[in-house]
Design an enzyme around this catalytic site. Structure first.
Site, PDB file in Angstrom:
ATOM      1  N   GLU A 143       0.826  -1.215   0.000  1.00 26.84           N
ATOM      2  CA  GLU A 143       0.000   0.000   0.000  1.00 26.84           C
ATOM      3  C   GLU A 143       0.855   1.258   0.000  1.00 26.84           C
ATOM      4  O   GLU A 143       0.530   2.236  -0.680  1.00 26.84           O
ATOM      5  CB  GLU A 143      -0.955  -0.031   1.191  1.00 26.84           C
ATOM      6  CG  GLU A 143      -2.013  -1.128   1.047  1.00 26.84           C
ATOM      7  CD  GLU A 143      -2.931  -1.232   2.247  1.00 26.84           C
ATOM      8  OE1 GLU A 143      -2.768  -0.446   3.210  1.00 26.84           O
ATOM      9  OE2 GLU A 143      -3.820  -2.112   2.232  1.00 26.84           O
ATOM     10  N   HIS A 178     -10.205   0.794   0.528  1.00 26.95           N
ATOM     11  CA  HIS A 178     -10.653  -0.053   1.639  1.00 26.95           C
ATOM     12  C   HIS A 178     -12.174  -0.178   1.709  1.00 26.95           C
ATOM     13  O   HIS A 178     -12.692  -0.895   2.570  1.00 26.95           O
ATOM     14  CB  HIS A 178     -10.135   0.519   2.969  1.00 26.95           C
ATOM     15  CG  HIS A 178      -8.646   0.413   3.129  1.00 26.95           C
ATOM     16  ND1 HIS A 178      -7.781   1.276   2.493  1.00 26.95           N
ATOM     17  CD2 HIS A 178      -7.877  -0.444   3.832  1.00 26.95           C
ATOM     18  CE1 HIS A 178      -6.533   0.950   2.814  1.00 26.95           C
ATOM     19  NE2 HIS A 178      -6.561  -0.089   3.610  1.00 26.95           N
TER      20      HIS A 178
END
Length: 318
Positions: A143, A178
């Protein structure tokens, strides 16, 4: 738009496998397959930055005499915060992780007073399961590589955003990545009720619970993303944001639900206040580009490099 596609590709890589391989996200086989597809997503995340660095520089860069880095392995490593310098990496970790620990002083004090801090440390460092590898190694690395090392310099060099906009707007892409957890949160909620989960009332409650959970996660991940982007731009090395990301994954969202009943609540509350105030006062000096880079701020810190363009804009209120 290219940077938004990074977020889309990242999420799609998690669901690229055929339906027969679908299972809960914590299943070892699912985690292992997602490790593979994330490697592909991270490779694709290089595309926007590659495109920016291989075309003529933006007129604002030319006017401010800010040159594009050479499109070489060394040039990419420097602009992405991946250059090999143990001293620079160590100062980046000390700065970024130290600030994160300061901000989490309240939760850390809570864990310590309850005798749970040692267990939490062992849980993070043991790395016995694929879940631990995902949460504390692979996810932080992937990420931060995709959403910080690739996206942040691409936006700056394309002049699609100022330093301030990169810090506060680009993490929204990280937060959006997310949102897909909605389906997992809803499924877990319904799994607790077995056959009764088919009732429309439970379906509605599950949807509400999932929306609230994902909204909280979006806010939390976007806030961390802003901090990680700031730390990368200021310090010029990805090591600090990666380690701070692993730390925040280990700590999770601060749980204050039972704090009012804790026998030492005032100690914990003071720790929360001291941590938040300390973070606010230290976040600027502790990320000083000159210190974190070891004196080579003009070459390694994007914050310092773009000062000639963005500082006057800030002065004008833009």
């Amino acid at each position: 738009m290219d940077c938004f596609l990074v977020s889309v590709c990242y999420v799609c890589s998690l669901y690229v496998w055929p339906a027969r391989f679908r299972a809960p996200r914590d299943a070892p086989a699912v985690i292992a397959r997602r490790f593979v597809s994330l490697a592909g997503a991270c490779t694709l995340a290089l595309a926007p930055l590659t495109r920016v660095l291989t075309r003529p520089p933006h007129p604002e860069l030319t006017a401010a005499r800010v040159s594009l880095p050479p499109f070489t392995p060394r040039g990419l490593a420097d602009v992405m915060g991946l250059h090999v310098s143990l001293a620079h990496a160590s100062r980046s970790v000390a700065s970024t992780l130290g600030l994160a620990a300061t901000l989490f002083l309240g939760p850390l004090a809570h864990l310590a007073l309850d005798g749970r801090l040692g267990h939490r440390v062992r849980e993070v460092t043991s790395l016995r399961t694929l879940i631990q590898w995902r949460n504390f190694v692979v996810a932080p690395l992937a990420e931060e590589f995709a959403f910080r090392a690739c996206v942040a310099p691409a936006l700056l060099y394309a002049r699609a955003a100022s330093r301030r906009a990169v810090v506060f707007a680009s993490p929204l892409l990280f937060g959006v990545a997310h949102v897909h957890h909605y389906f997992e949160v809803k499924r877990r909620f319904l799994d607790r009720y077995g056959e009764a989960a088919r009732l429309s009332e439970l379906q509605h409650r599950a949807s509400v619970a999932a929306i609230l959970g994902v909204a909280a996660q979006f806010a939390y991940t976007s806030a961390f993303g802003a901090y990680a982007a700031f730390a990368l731009l200021r310090g010029g090395h990805l090591a600090g944001p990666v380690v701070a990301h692993a730390f925040c994954n280990a700590m999770g969202f601060p749980d204050v639900s039972g704090l009012h009943l804790h026998p030492r609540r005032y100690v914990i509350e003071v720790a929360y206040v001291v941590g938040i105030v300390g973070f606010a006062f230290l976040v600027w000096p502790a990320t000083d580009p000159g210190w974190v880079t070891g004196g080579d701020a003009e070459a390694l810190s994007l914050w310092a490099k773009f000062d000639a363009i963005d500082a006057p804009r800030s002065t004008r209120g833009g």
